[in-house]
Design a protein around this motif. Structure first.
Motif, PDB file in Angstrom:
ATOM      1  N   ASN A 363       0.811  -1.213   0.000  1.00  0.00           N
ATOM      2  CA  ASN A 363       0.000   0.000   0.000  1.00  0.00           C
ATOM      3  C   ASN A 363       0.847   1.267   0.000  1.00  0.00           C
ATOM      4  N   ARG A 364       2.141   1.125  -0.254  1.00  0.00           N
ATOM      5  CA  ARG A 364       2.999   2.303  -0.340  1.00  0.00           C
ATOM      6  C   ARG A 364       2.909   2.921  -1.736  1.00  0.00           C
ATOM      7  N   ASP A 365       3.534   4.079  -1.830  1.00  0.00           N
ATOM      8  CA  ASP A 365       3.672   4.796  -3.088  1.00  0.00           C
ATOM      9  C   ASP A 365       3.917   3.812  -4.238  1.00  0.00           C
ATOM     10  N   PRO A 366       3.118   3.866  -5.315  1.00  0.00           N
ATOM     11  CA  PRO A 366       3.357   2.958  -6.449  1.00  0.00           C
ATOM     12  C   PRO A 366       4.796   3.021  -6.981  1.00  0.00           C
ATOM     13  N   ARG A 367       5.472   4.138  -6.792  1.00  0.00           N
ATOM     14  CA  ARG A 367       6.871   4.220  -7.207  1.00  0.00           C
ATOM     15  C   ARG A 367       7.754   3.302  -6.377  1.00  0.00           C
ATOM     16  N   PHE A 368       7.353   3.035  -5.124  1.00  0.00           N
ATOM     17  CA  PHE A 368       8.083   2.072  -4.304  1.00  0.00           C
ATOM     18  C   PHE A 368       7.952   0.684  -4.914  1.00  0.00           C
ATOM     19  N   ILE A 369       6.723   0.309  -5.239  1.00  0.00           N
ATOM     20  CA  ILE A 369       6.477  -1.029  -5.773  1.00  0.00           C
ATOM     21  C   ILE A 369       7.195  -1.217  -7.101  1.00  0.00           C
ATOM     22  N   ALA A 370       7.242  -0.151  -7.914  1.00  0.00           N
ATOM     23  CA  ALA A 370       7.900  -0.229  -9.218  1.00  0.00           C
ATOM     24  C   ALA A 370       9.412  -0.164  -9.116  1.00  0.00           C
ATOM     25  N   SER A 371       9.938   0.255  -7.973  1.00  0.00           N
ATOM     26  CA  SER A 371      11.376   0.508  -7.853  1.00  0.00           C
ATOM     27  C   SER A 371      12.102  -0.472  -6.963  1.00  0.00           C
ATOM     28  N   ILE A 372      11.377  -1.214  -6.107  1.00  0.00           N
ATOM     29  CA  ILE A 372      12.028  -2.031  -5.077  1.00  0.00           C
ATOM     30  C   ILE A 372      11.360  -3.399  -4.985  1.00  0.00           C
ATOM     31  N   PHE A 373      12.156  -4.455  -4.989  1.00  0.00           N
ATOM     32  CA  PHE A 373      11.655  -5.804  -4.717  1.00  0.00           C
ATOM     33  C   PHE A 373      11.481  -5.974  -3.208  1.00  0.00           C
ATOM     34  N   TYR A 374      10.324  -6.464  -2.797  1.00  0.00           N
ATOM     35  CA  TYR A 374      10.037  -6.779  -1.401  1.00  0.00           C
ATOM     36  C   TYR A 374       9.337  -8.139  -1.364  1.00  0.00           C
ATOM     37  N   PRO A 375       9.087  -8.741  -0.191  1.00  0.00           N
ATOM     38  CA  PRO A 375       8.516 -10.085  -0.146  1.00  0.00           C
ATOM     39  C   PRO A 375       7.213 -10.219  -0.938  1.00  0.00           C
ATOM     40  N   GLU A 376       7.160 -11.239  -1.763  1.00  0.00           N
ATOM     41  CA  GLU A 376       6.005 -11.612  -2.570  1.00  0.00           C
ATOM     42  C   GLU A 376       5.795 -10.693  -3.770  1.00  0.00           C
ATOM     43  N   THR A 406       2.764 -25.160   1.449  1.00  0.00           N
ATOM     44  CA  THR A 406       1.546 -24.740   0.754  1.00  0.00           C
ATOM     45  C   THR A 406       0.699 -23.872   1.662  1.00  0.00           C
ATOM     46  N   LYS A 407       0.315 -22.694   1.176  1.00  0.00           N
ATOM     47  CA  LYS A 407      -0.555 -21.810   1.951  1.00  0.00           C
ATOM     48  C   LYS A 407      -1.940 -22.426   2.076  1.00  0.00           C
ATOM     49  N   PRO A 408      -2.485 -22.499   3.279  1.00  0.00           N
ATOM     50  CA  PRO A 408      -3.824 -23.071   3.469  1.00  0.00           C
ATOM     51  C   PRO A 408      -4.875 -22.295   2.671  1.00  0.00           C
ATOM     52  N   GLY A 409      -5.734 -23.025   1.984  1.00  0.00           N
ATOM     53  CA  GLY A 409      -6.853 -22.406   1.290  1.00  0.00           C
ATOM     54  C   GLY A 409      -6.532 -21.796  -0.054  1.00  0.00           C
ATOM     55  N   THR A 410      -5.243 -21.747  -0.433  1.00  0.00           N
ATOM     56  CA  THR A 410      -4.889 -21.126  -1.705  1.00  0.00           C
ATOM     57  C   THR A 410      -4.213 -22.097  -2.656  1.00  0.00           C
ATOM     58  N   GLY A 411      -3.537 -23.074  -2.118  1.00  0.00           N
ATOM     59  CA  GLY A 411      -2.780 -23.991  -2.955  1.00  0.00           C
ATOM     60  C   GLY A 411      -1.457 -23.418  -3.430  1.00  0.00           C
ATOM     61  N   GLU A 412      -1.167 -22.162  -3.055  1.00  0.00           N
ATOM     62  CA  GLU A 412       0.071 -21.519  -3.487  1.00  0.00           C
ATOM     63  C   GLU A 412       1.257 -22.108  -2.738  1.00  0.00           C
ATOM     64  N   GLN A 413       2.297 -22.430  -3.491  1.00  0.00           N
ATOM     65  CA  GLN A 413       3.494 -22.991  -2.881  1.00  0.00           C
ATOM     66  C   GLN A 413       4.593 -21.931  -2.791  1.00  0.00           C
ATOM     67  N   LEU A 414       5.364 -22.030  -1.715  1.00  0.00           N
ATOM     68  CA  LEU A 414       6.501 -21.138  -1.523  1.00  0.00           C
ATOM     69  C   LEU A 414       7.574 -21.883  -0.739  1.00  0.00           C
ATOM     70  N   PRO A 415       8.817 -21.447  -0.823  1.00  0.00           N
ATOM     71  CA  PRO A 415       9.876 -22.118  -0.069  1.00  0.00           C
ATOM     72  C   PRO A 415       9.792 -21.765   1.418  1.00  0.00           C
ATOM     73  N   ALA A 416      10.241 -22.671   2.255  1.00  0.00           N
ATOM     74  CA  ALA A 416      10.274 -22.390   3.688  1.00  0.00           C
ATOM     75  C   ALA A 416      11.270 -21.295   4.012  1.00  0.00           C
ATOM     76  N   ALA A 417      12.271 -21.123   3.180  1.00  0.00           N
ATOM     77  CA  ALA A 417      13.236 -20.032   3.321  1.00  0.00           C
ATOM     78  C   ALA A 417      13.629 -19.554   1.928  1.00  0.00           C
ATOM     79  N   ALA A 418      13.796 -18.263   1.780  1.00  0.00           N
ATOM     80  CA  ALA A 418      14.084 -17.674   0.479  1.00  0.00           C
ATOM     81  C   ALA A 418      15.526 -17.941   0.069  1.00  0.00           C
ATOM     82  N   ALA A 419      15.796 -17.708  -1.204  1.00  0.00           N
ATOM     83  CA  ALA A 419      17.149 -17.867  -1.736  1.00  0.00           C
ATOM     84  C   ALA A 419      18.135 -17.014  -0.952  1.00  0.00           C
TER      85      ALA A 419
END
Length: 586
Positions: A363-376, A406-419
């Motif tokens: 929910n930050r400035d759209p320029r933040f989202i376009a300029s910086i990688f953050y979780p997810e 696997t996230k409950p209710g979504t089926g989305e998979q993610l690693p237990a720890a990031a790269a």
């Protein structure tokens, strides 16, 4: 003395100059060069090529992050990398200016040759000669601007030196800093009438608007030095405070001329504010109405390594994640609902609190989202992760990067720890200007142009100059134009802090913030006695939230003493010219 110029063989061949090569091997005398349009263009192309509008150097162009690291926007991945040693080092007379150095007198000499000899051509037409001299004047003014903001007053050399010149010409003393900025302004005044009014800057060729933008930027810098700086060494560094208003006016006038030309506008091709700001830096050439002047790049031909260096880990790239963004800088980006970027109390970033990542960052400035990688962050058809561990539903904690959950209710998979490389430093990465279509499996395969001047800066420059000239309504209007394009709430009033913050978030990672902190004379506060922070993310599978805590992003406390507003001359440079005077504090 009969001087000769080495013309690069491949450039000459491209301009069909085989006959001259046959006659004079690799060397072409100046009286031949400036009697032929193709040779003159080749000579000028060499001057352009030597300008270094964007800083490169280092392994795989790793120094592309140097100015941002010096300005505490992001650091580099490893301590051995030059950008990190740049912000850590303590400048001394013995060590000199280090990697931030720029001493382009060889290029200035070649520019001086063109400006001196071009008028003597008997075969070239007058309009061609005037335009080429005007381009060269811009290049010379730009080089002196780069010198002035590093060293203050420097030797002002406007004619080619010869070995048999008098000593006072071979070893010139430093001019006053004010004189250098006045020279820059006057050079551009001479150039502007002879430059094309038709925009060519997006294609990498200087035009009238490009010259006006250098006036806008350089005069704003001079005004700031007068307003916030201190005169020392009898004016060799510093500008008298009584000159500030005149320089603000010159910057304002140049910005106003660009605006009133109606040749440029803010990029607004997508209703999605994040996508629009991302696309701005990938939409190149004359079709992008925001580009005023760009340094052009083509993969492998004249390419760079931005994508290869900056893409997050986990995409199968051999080299990646080299530009970890500092949380101190991320806090400058406000929220779209009007909350400030610092509304989250740092004391609340502890192991007892959990956070919805979409609220914390999304929910930050759209320029933040376009300029910086953050979780997810969504990138190249997948999500990028930055958490170091996951609390599983049974309460155990896993740090297994190979374990998919696997996230409950979504089926989305993610690693237990990031790269690993995503997590190591700040758990945020620079995204701005990256091309999602580039697989970046090798060095120099990126071709994104570097926008030296763009229209958003015109508005920001105008806003700042107008503010100090007492034209606050104009300043507010210009700032709100930038904010509206970004998708941020409009302001009802304007302050100095508003203008400075807007500039930093809009121009993030564009080699501006470090120099802005210098000219505002606030680098001692922002960069001095500061240990910048990164983040640690711990994911909770059951609640789909994160525990977010702070960590030290840098091994040492940053230091920035008053003396560092100017770089020192090293002992070798002082020995080369006995008339150079060292900068204060060294």
């Amino acid at each position: 003395m009969y001087k000769r110029i080495l013309i690069i063989l491949t450039i000459l061949i491209s301009f069909g100059c085989e006959d001259q090569l046959d006659k004079q091997a690799d060397f072409i005398s100046e009286n031949v060069v400036f009697e032929d349009e193709a040779l003159t263009e080749a000579y000028l192309a060499g001057l352009y090529n030597n300008m270094s509008f964007q800083i490169f150097g280092g392994f795989g162009n790793i120094n592309i992050g140097m100015i941002a690291a010096a300005g505490a926007e992001h650091i580099n991945f490893a301590n051995w990398q030059t950008p990190n040693s740049t912000y850590r080092r303590q400048y001394t007379a013995e060590t000199g200016p280090g990697p931030l150095d720029r001493w382009p007198y060889f290029n200035i000499r070649n520019i001086n040759i063109l400006i001196r000899d071009m008028p003597n051509s008997v075969t070239l037409n007058e309009s061609f000669k005037k335009e080429k001299i005007a381009e060269a004047r811009f290049l010379r003014a730009y080089e002196y601007f780069e010198l002035a903001r590093r060293f203050g007053g420097v030797p002002l050399i406007t004619v080619p030196q010869n070995t048999d010149d008098p000593e006072e010409e071979l070893f010139p003393a430093r001019s006053n800093e004010k004189d250098i900025y006045d020279f820059i302004y006057n050079e551009l005044e001479l150039a502007i009438p002879d430059l094309s009014e038709t925009p060519t800057g997006a294609e990498g060729r200087i035009d009238k608007s490009t010259a006006l933008m250098l006036q806008s930027r350089a005069m704003l810098y001079a005004a700031s030095i007068a307003n916030f700086g201190e005169v020392k060494l009898n004016g060799i560094v510093g500008i008298p405070d009584g000159e500030a208003i005149a320089y603000y006016q010159k910057s304002y006038d140049a910005s106003k001329a660009v605006i009133e030309s109606n040749l440029f506008s803010l990029y607004n091709k997508s209703a999605d504010k994040v996508q629009n700001f991302s696309s701005l830096f990938l939409d190149e050439g004359l079709g992008n109405p925001e580009i005023i002047f760009a340094e052009r790049f083509e993969p492998f031909i004249k390419g760079h390594s931005l994508d290869w260096l900056a893409n997050p880990d986990g995409l199968g790239l051999e080299w990646n994640s080299n530009f970890p963004v500092l949380y101190d800088f991320a806090e400058l980006f406000d929220f779209t609902d009007g909350r400030t970027g610092k509304s989250i109390n740092r004391g609340d970033l502890n192991a007892n609190n959990t956070w919805d990542i979409n609220d914390f960052f999304g929910n930050r400035d759209p320029r933040f989202i376009a300029s910086i990688f953050y979780p997810e962050t969504e990138w190249k058809g997948q999500k990028i992760y930055f958490h170091g561990s996951t609390q599983l539903e049974n309460g155990t904690v896993s740090t297994n990067r190979n374990l998919l959950i696997t996230k409950p209710g979504t089926g989305e998979q993610l690693p237990a720890a990031a790269a690993a490389r995503n997590v190591r430093n700040t758990a945020l990465l620079a995204r701005k200007r990256l091309d999602p279509s580039n697989t970046a499996t090798a060095e120099l395969n990126s071709g994104q142009d570097f926008f030296v001047f763009r229209y958003a800066e015109t508005l920001l420059n105008l806003a700042e100059a107008a503010y100090y000239l007492g034209r606050t309504d104009e300043a507010l209007e210009a700032i709100n134009m930038v904010r509206e394009r970004a998708g941020m709430p409009l302001r009802n009033s304007i302050t100095e802090d508003n203008i400075r913050q807007e500039r930093q978030v809009e121009l993030a990672f564009e080699e501006q913030r470090y120099w802005d902190l210098i000219r505002w004379r606030i680098a001692t506060d922002v960069l001095g006695n500061v240990r910048t922070k990164g983040l640690v993310f711990r994911y909770n599978l059951a609640t789909d939230t994160y525990r977010i805590t702070l960590k030290n992003a840098e091994g040492n406390i940053r230091q920035f003493g008053e003396e560092r507003y100017y770089l020192p001359f090293g002992q070798n440079r002082l020995a080369d010219n006995p008339n150079l005077i060292q900068n204060p504090g060294y």
